[in-house]
Design a protein around this motif. Structure first.
Motif, PDB file in Angstrom:
ATOM      1  N   SER A 183      49.047  50.028  50.005  1.00  0.00           N
ATOM      2  CA  SER A 183      48.685  50.213  51.421  1.00  0.00           C
ATOM      3  C   SER A 183      47.334  49.603  51.759  1.00  0.00           C
ATOM      4  O   SER A 183      46.572  50.135  52.565  1.00  0.00           O
ATOM      5  N   LEU A 184      47.064  48.457  51.176  1.00  0.00           N
ATOM      6  CA  LEU A 184      45.898  47.649  51.532  1.00  0.00           C
ATOM      7  C   LEU A 184      46.404  46.286  51.971  1.00  0.00           C
ATOM      8  O   LEU A 184      47.111  45.607  51.223  1.00  0.00           O
ATOM      9  N   GLY A 185      46.096  45.909  53.191  1.00  0.00           N
ATOM     10  CA  GLY A 185      46.528  44.618  53.712  1.00  0.00           C
ATOM     11  C   GLY A 185      45.346  43.789  54.164  1.00  0.00           C
ATOM     12  O   GLY A 185      44.219  44.281  54.307  1.00  0.00           O
ATOM     13  N   MET A 186      45.612  42.520  54.419  1.00  0.00           N
ATOM     14  CA  MET A 186      44.536  41.606  54.801  1.00  0.00           C
ATOM     15  C   MET A 186      45.059  40.586  55.808  1.00  0.00           C
ATOM     16  O   MET A 186      46.157  40.031  55.643  1.00  0.00           O
ATOM     17  N   TYR A 187      44.284  40.371  56.845  1.00  0.00           N
ATOM     18  CA  TYR A 187      44.546  39.312  57.814  1.00  0.00           C
ATOM     19  C   TYR A 187      43.772  38.077  57.388  1.00  0.00           C
ATOM     20  O   TYR A 187      42.594  38.166  57.039  1.00  0.00           O
ATOM     21  N   ILE A 188      44.440  36.907  57.420  1.00  0.00           N
ATOM     22  CA  ILE A 188      43.790  35.632  57.093  1.00  0.00           C
ATOM     23  C   ILE A 188      44.001  34.672  58.251  1.00  0.00           C
ATOM     24  O   ILE A 188      45.143  34.427  58.675  1.00  0.00           O
ATOM     25  N   LYS A 189      42.940  34.142  58.763  1.00  0.00           N
ATOM     26  CA  LYS A 189      42.976  33.219  59.902  1.00  0.00           C
ATOM     27  C   LYS A 189      43.683  31.922  59.523  1.00  0.00           C
ATOM     28  O   LYS A 189      43.732  31.543  58.352  1.00  0.00           O
ATOM     29  N   GLY A 190      44.220  31.226  60.493  1.00  0.00           N
ATOM     30  CA  GLY A 190      44.795  29.916  60.247  1.00  0.00           C
ATOM     31  C   GLY A 190      43.764  28.944  59.692  1.00  0.00           C
ATOM     32  O   GLY A 190      42.580  29.014  60.038  1.00  0.00           O
ATOM     33  N   ASN A 191      44.214  28.043  58.798  1.00  0.00           N
ATOM     34  CA  ASN A 191      43.354  27.043  58.158  1.00  0.00           C
ATOM     35  C   ASN A 191      42.263  27.668  57.298  1.00  0.00           C
ATOM     36  O   ASN A 191      41.232  27.043  57.046  1.00  0.00           O
ATOM     37  N   CYS A 192      42.492  28.897  56.849  1.00  0.00           N
ATOM     38  CA  CYS A 192      41.588  29.547  55.889  1.00  0.00           C
ATOM     39  C   CYS A 192      42.349  29.711  54.585  1.00  0.00           C
ATOM     40  O   CYS A 192      43.455  30.260  54.568  1.00  0.00           O
ATOM     41  N   SER A 193      41.783  29.244  53.493  1.00  0.00           N
ATOM     42  CA  SER A 193      42.494  29.267  52.205  1.00  0.00           C
ATOM     43  C   SER A 193      42.192  30.513  51.380  1.00  0.00           C
ATOM     44  O   SER A 193      42.691  30.635  50.257  1.00  0.00           O
ATOM     45  N   GLN A 194      41.394  31.411  51.911  1.00  0.00           N
ATOM     46  CA  GLN A 194      41.167  32.644  51.170  1.00  0.00           C
ATOM     47  C   GLN A 194      42.441  33.487  51.150  1.00  0.00           C
ATOM     48  O   GLN A 194      43.278  33.401  52.052  1.00  0.00           O
ATOM     49  N   THR A 195      42.579  34.313  50.104  1.00  0.00           N
ATOM     50  CA  THR A 195      43.746  35.165  49.953  1.00  0.00           C
ATOM     51  C   THR A 195      43.282  36.558  49.552  1.00  0.00           C
ATOM     52  O   THR A 195      42.125  36.764  49.180  1.00  0.00           O
ATOM     53  N   ILE A 196      44.201  37.501  49.561  1.00  0.00           N
ATOM     54  CA  ILE A 196      43.866  38.854  49.132  1.00  0.00           C
ATOM     55  C   ILE A 196      43.513  38.893  47.653  1.00  0.00           C
ATOM     56  O   ILE A 196      42.826  39.808  47.192  1.00  0.00           O
ATOM     57  N   MET A 197      43.931  37.862  46.896  1.00  0.00           N
ATOM     58  CA  MET A 197      43.623  37.802  45.471  1.00  0.00           C
ATOM     59  C   MET A 197      42.265  37.174  45.187  1.00  0.00           C
ATOM     60  O   MET A 197      41.875  37.066  44.033  1.00  0.00           O
ATOM     61  N   ASN A 198      41.541  36.781  46.224  1.00  0.00           N
ATOM     62  CA  ASN A 198      40.165  36.323  46.015  1.00  0.00           C
ATOM     63  C   ASN A 198      39.230  37.471  45.675  1.00  0.00           C
ATOM     64  O   ASN A 198      38.122  37.248  45.188  1.00  0.00           O
ATOM     65  N   PHE A 199      39.674  38.707  45.939  1.00  0.00           N
ATOM     66  CA  PHE A 199      38.779  39.852  45.905  1.00  0.00           C
ATOM     67  C   PHE A 199      39.340  40.990  45.063  1.00  0.00           C
ATOM     68  O   PHE A 199      40.541  41.272  45.108  1.00  0.00           O
ATOM     69  N   ALA A 200      38.469  41.648  44.311  1.00  0.00           N
ATOM     70  CA  ALA A 200      38.846  42.917  43.691  1.00  0.00           C
ATOM     71  C   ALA A 200      39.112  43.918  44.809  1.00  0.00           C
ATOM     72  O   ALA A 200      38.314  44.016  45.759  1.00  0.00           O
ATOM     73  N   HIS A 201      40.215  44.650  44.717  1.00  0.00           N
ATOM     74  CA  HIS A 201      40.640  45.455  45.863  1.00  0.00           C
ATOM     75  C   HIS A 201      39.587  46.478  46.293  1.00  0.00           C
ATOM     76  O   HIS A 201      39.373  46.690  47.494  1.00  0.00           O
ATOM     77  N   GLU A 202      38.898  47.119  45.351  1.00  0.00           N
ATOM     78  CA  GLU A 202      37.937  48.151  45.732  1.00  0.00           C
ATOM     79  C   GLU A 202      36.620  47.561  46.244  1.00  0.00           C
ATOM     80  O   GLU A 202      35.796  48.277  46.813  1.00  0.00           O
ATOM     81  N   LYS A 203      36.431  46.250  46.065  1.00  0.00           N
ATOM     82  CA  LYS A 203      35.213  45.597  46.542  1.00  0.00           C
ATOM     83  C   LYS A 203      35.433  44.816  47.829  1.00  0.00           C
ATOM     84  O   LYS A 203      34.500  44.196  48.348  1.00  0.00           O
TER      85      LYS A 203
END
Length: 268
Positions: A183-203
């Motif tokens: 139950s943790l989600g992430m919005y990523i803007k268009g033309n942004c290559s970041q992903t939810i896997m760029n980050f440790a979930h608790e950080k």
């Protein structure tokens, strides 16, 4: 808006584990050991998959990442378990750096990288509420001003259950925990290559705006014999067998059926 989930099913990554191994061969032997995989399949069948089939908003995809040496008979078993989940896609990779390969998979899954997307991680032994995708989309819509000025925004639901599953059924405890994987989600803007896997979930709130909701019964975190995060000495979390009312709650909110759990874990 495209919604993409990522599930690592015993993928032998280079890094990404708290349990350490001497080399990749030792890690593969540990991950593919029959007793361990049997428990992973039991949890996948009874806990992780039912709530995905029951999502009130079925417009999402789930990429299940396997190692390219995953045993063939177990791969066939996995294919059988997800055959009635059209959102699931099995993806095989050789052992590679954990974060790099997962970021690559997520970015390649974007149908139109110029358009924004939603992403979530999904552990194979956890569950989310049956309305998780619906609530994630609604939360993004409700925060249009925030997403307009940020490349990424995190959305967290902080109430759920820690639970143990076995032949006797389900034992659990109500929990408050922020920024779990489930139950943790992430919005990523268009033309942004970041992903939810760029980050440790608790950080994740260190790096972007994060909204945390206190809606009850949004996730189930499974404690079992092979939790990577619990192989070291950790404080135990006491659980108690579900009451009849709680079993009904688990069926309604997570599509987890205690009788199904008993059958699968008892081998009947």
């Amino acid at each position: 808006m495209q919604a993409i989930g990522l599930c690592r099913f015993s993928y032998p990554a280079l890094g990404g584990f708290q349990v350490e191994h001497e080399d990749i061969e030792e890690r593969i032997a540990y991950l593919y050991e029959d007793r361990r995989l049997e428990e992973r399949f039991q949890l996948l069948e009874t806990v992780a998959l039912p709530c995905l089939r029951a999502q009130t908003d079925p417009d999402f995809s789930l990429i299940i990442v396997l190692g390219d040496q995953f045993p063939k008979h177990h791969e066939k078993r996995l294919e059988s378990l997800v055959k009635d989940l059209p959102q699931a896609l099995i993806h095989k990779e050789p052992p590679r750096n954990q974060r790099e390969v997962m970021k690559e998979i997520l970015n390649e899954a974007r149908i139109n990288p110029a358009e924004p997307c939603l992403q979530f991680r999904y552990d194979d032994d956890d569950a989310v509420s049956v309305d998780f995708i619906e609530k994630l989309r609604r939360a993004v819509a409700d925060s249009s001003a925030l997403i307009g000025s940020n490349r990424t925004v995190a959305y967290d639901w902080n109430r759920g259950f820690v639970a143990e599953f076995g032949a006797e059924g389900i034992a659990a405890v109500d929990m408050f925990r922020q920024f779990y994987v489930a139950s943790l989600g992430m919005y990523i803007k268009g033309n942004c290559s970041q992903t939810i896997m760029n980050f440790a979930h608790e950080k994740i709130p260190r790096f972007m705006p994060a909204i945390s909701f206190s809606d009850p019964a949004m996730w189930v975190r499974s404690h079992n014999g092979f939790n990577d995060s619990r192989q070291k000495k950790v404080k135990p979390i006491p659980v108690t067998p579900l009451s009849g009312a709680q079993e009904k709650l688990f069926r309604k909110r997570f599509a987890i059926d205690a009788d199904h759990v008993r059958r699968v874990f008892s081998g009947s």
